[in-house]
Design an enzyme around this catalytic site. Structure first.
Site, mmCIF file in Angstrom:
data_model
loop_
_atom_site.group_PDB
_atom_site.id
_atom_site.type_symbol
_atom_site.label_atom_id
_atom_site.label_comp_id
_atom_site.label_asym_id
_atom_site.label_seq_id
_atom_site.Cartn_x
_atom_site.Cartn_y
_atom_site.Cartn_z
ATOM 1 N N TRP A 22 0.695 -1.360 -0.089
ATOM 2 C CA TRP A 22 -0.043 0.080 0.002
ATOM 3 C C TRP A 22 0.810 1.191 -0.069
ATOM 4 C CZ3 TRP A 22 -4.383 -1.130 4.103
ATOM 5 C CH2 TRP A 22 -5.171 -2.200 3.807
ATOM 6 N N LYS A 23 2.040 1.086 0.238
ATOM 7 C CA LYS A 23 3.178 2.477 0.104
ATOM 8 C C LYS A 23 2.765 3.268 1.332
ATOM 9 C CE LYS A 23 4.808 1.047 -4.069
ATOM 10 N NZ LYS A 23 5.448 1.408 -5.355
ATOM 11 N N HIS A 107 12.864 -2.343 -0.413
ATOM 12 C CA HIS A 107 12.218 -1.793 -1.617
ATOM 13 C C HIS A 107 12.913 -0.760 -2.349
ATOM 14 C CE1 HIS A 107 8.922 -0.018 -4.130
ATOM 15 N NE2 HIS A 107 8.294 -1.057 -3.958
ATOM 16 N N GLU A 179 11.710 -6.567 -8.771
ATOM 17 C CA GLU A 179 11.046 -5.267 -9.062
ATOM 18 C C GLU A 179 11.769 -4.442 -9.722
ATOM 19 O OE1 GLU A 179 7.163 -4.807 -6.744
ATOM 20 O OE2 GLU A 179 8.742 -3.549 -5.645
ATOM 21 N N SER A 230 3.893 -2.692 -11.984
ATOM 22 C CA SER A 230 2.882 -2.446 -12.887
ATOM 23 C C SER A 230 2.134 -3.935 -13.125
ATOM 24 C CB SER A 230 3.471 -1.985 -14.401
ATOM 25 O OG SER A 230 3.845 -0.823 -14.360
ATOM 26 N N GLY A 251 1.552 -2.803 -6.253
ATOM 27 C CA GLY A 251 1.459 -1.432 -5.746
ATOM 28 C C GLY A 251 0.047 -0.759 -6.035
ATOM 29 N N GLY A 252 0.356 -0.158 -7.070
ATOM 30 C CA GLY A 252 -1.027 0.969 -7.356
ATOM 31 C C GLY A 252 -2.377 0.049 -7.364
HETATM 32 P P1 13P Z 1 3.199 -0.715 -8.843
HETATM 33 O O1 13P Z 1 2.207 -2.115 -9.035
HETATM 34 O O2 13P Z 1 2.322 0.463 -8.817
HETATM 35 O O3 13P Z 1 3.800 -0.708 -10.333
HETATM 36 O O4 13P Z 1 4.214 -0.816 -7.921
HETATM 37 C C1 13P Z 1 5.010 -2.002 -7.798
HETATM 38 C C2 13P Z 1 5.661 -1.865 -6.464
HETATM 39 O O5 13P Z 1 6.654 -1.099 -6.120
HETATM 40 C C3 13P Z 1 5.281 -2.770 -5.308
HETATM 41 O O6 13P Z 1 6.221 -2.961 -4.211
#
Ligand code: 13P
Length: 274
Positions: A22-23, A107, A179, A230, A251-252
């Site tokens: 979720w950052k 990360h 990643e 992504s 992530g997103g």
């Molecule tokens: P996204 O899925 O938004 O590209 O982010 C990837 C990520 O950094 C997951 O740790």
């Protein structure tokens, strides 16, 4: 690179895993909604998921997870020491106190914004394992490193540094997440595109070979290898079809329950046991 024998290839089949990162997003309302909807949706999906939430969300999220065997809480980082004068940091024990079972380590956003690398990340991996958390060690090359043809040498250095002196009993105590910085939709210097099947095969075969050399087949074959960058509902099938990819780090698309659940469903279609 030496081609891995058919016998060894056949040995890699760990259980699948989908991780939400979720950052630094959301608020208590969103966190509770996401936790409620993901736990409800997972009753129909045959895989395990981890919600790597901001530390401020641990209490709210963990209240939805107790007794839930398919959804676990994770941190986005831990300190390499157990406790003490480390303002702003959280310890493995604090994560466990909320029922957390996993933590991201290294990360690319922490590497970039907090200058984390090398020995420090090695210490964090060891600390997580010592405290009984599963580290999800993240690694990946930048766009510049890729354009200079340095992808494999950079990944080898990052993985070897992080795993120096790490002792595993079964391999299930460790997750590695590739990643590539250029594929992360929100990162600086990103192209926001997923790697081709050829690019994924080259990297994941290479990483599995590093694990084989370091730990031997019986342990290496239980270390989950994830892809992140992504990942969306419409590309997860292609990603997960790679024989060395046991799951994804999202992530997103993890910030909406329906898109995250669609991704978990895609991961669950891989014919591995949960
Ligand atoms: P996204 O899925 O938004 O590209 O982010 C990837 C990520 O950094 C997951 O740790």
């Amino acid at each position: 690179m030496t081609i891995i024998s058919a016998k060894k290839e056949g040995g890699y089949m760990p259980k699948t895993l989908t991780v939400a990162n979720w950052k630094m997003n959301g608020n208590r309302k969103l966190w509770k909604e996401l936790a409620r909807e993901v736990t409800a949706g997972m009753s129909e999906i045959n895989t395990k998921v981890v919600l790597a939430t901001p530390a401020a969300a641990f209490a709210d999220v963990s209240s939805f997870l107790s007794e839930h065997s398919k959804v676990s809480l994770g941190a986005q980082d831990i300190h390499q020491q157990s406790s003490g004068a480390h303002t702003g940091d959280i310890s493995a024990e604090m994560v466990k106190d909320f029922g957390g079972k996993y933590t991201l380590v290294g990360h690319s956003e922490r590497r970039l914004e907090h200058h984390e690398k090398g020995f420090l990340l090695n210490d964090k991996v060891k600390q997580a394992i010592k405290e009984g958390l599963v580290p999800i060690f993240c690694f990946g090359e930048s766009l510049g490193q890729k354009e200079n043809g340095r992808t494999l040498s950079v990944l080898e250095e990052q993985v070897n540094e992080a795993l120096e002196g790490v002792v595993l009993k079964t391999g299930e105590e460790l997750v590695l997440a590739y990643e590539p910085v250029w594929a992360i939709s929100s990162s600086a210097g990103s192209l926001g595109r997923e790697p081709s099947e050829g690019e994924l095969s080259e990297v994941f075969e290479f990483i599995y070979k590093l694990l084989l050399e370091r730990f031997g087949e019986s342990v290496a074959s239980n270390v989950k290898l994830l892809y992140g960058g992504s990942v969306k509902a419409d590309n997860v099938a292609k990603i997960i079809s790679n024989r060395y990819i046991a799951g994804v780090l999202v992530g997103g698309a993890s910030l909406k329950a329906d898109s995250f659940l669609a991704i978990a469903r895609g991961v669950a279609s891989k014919p591995n046991e949960v």
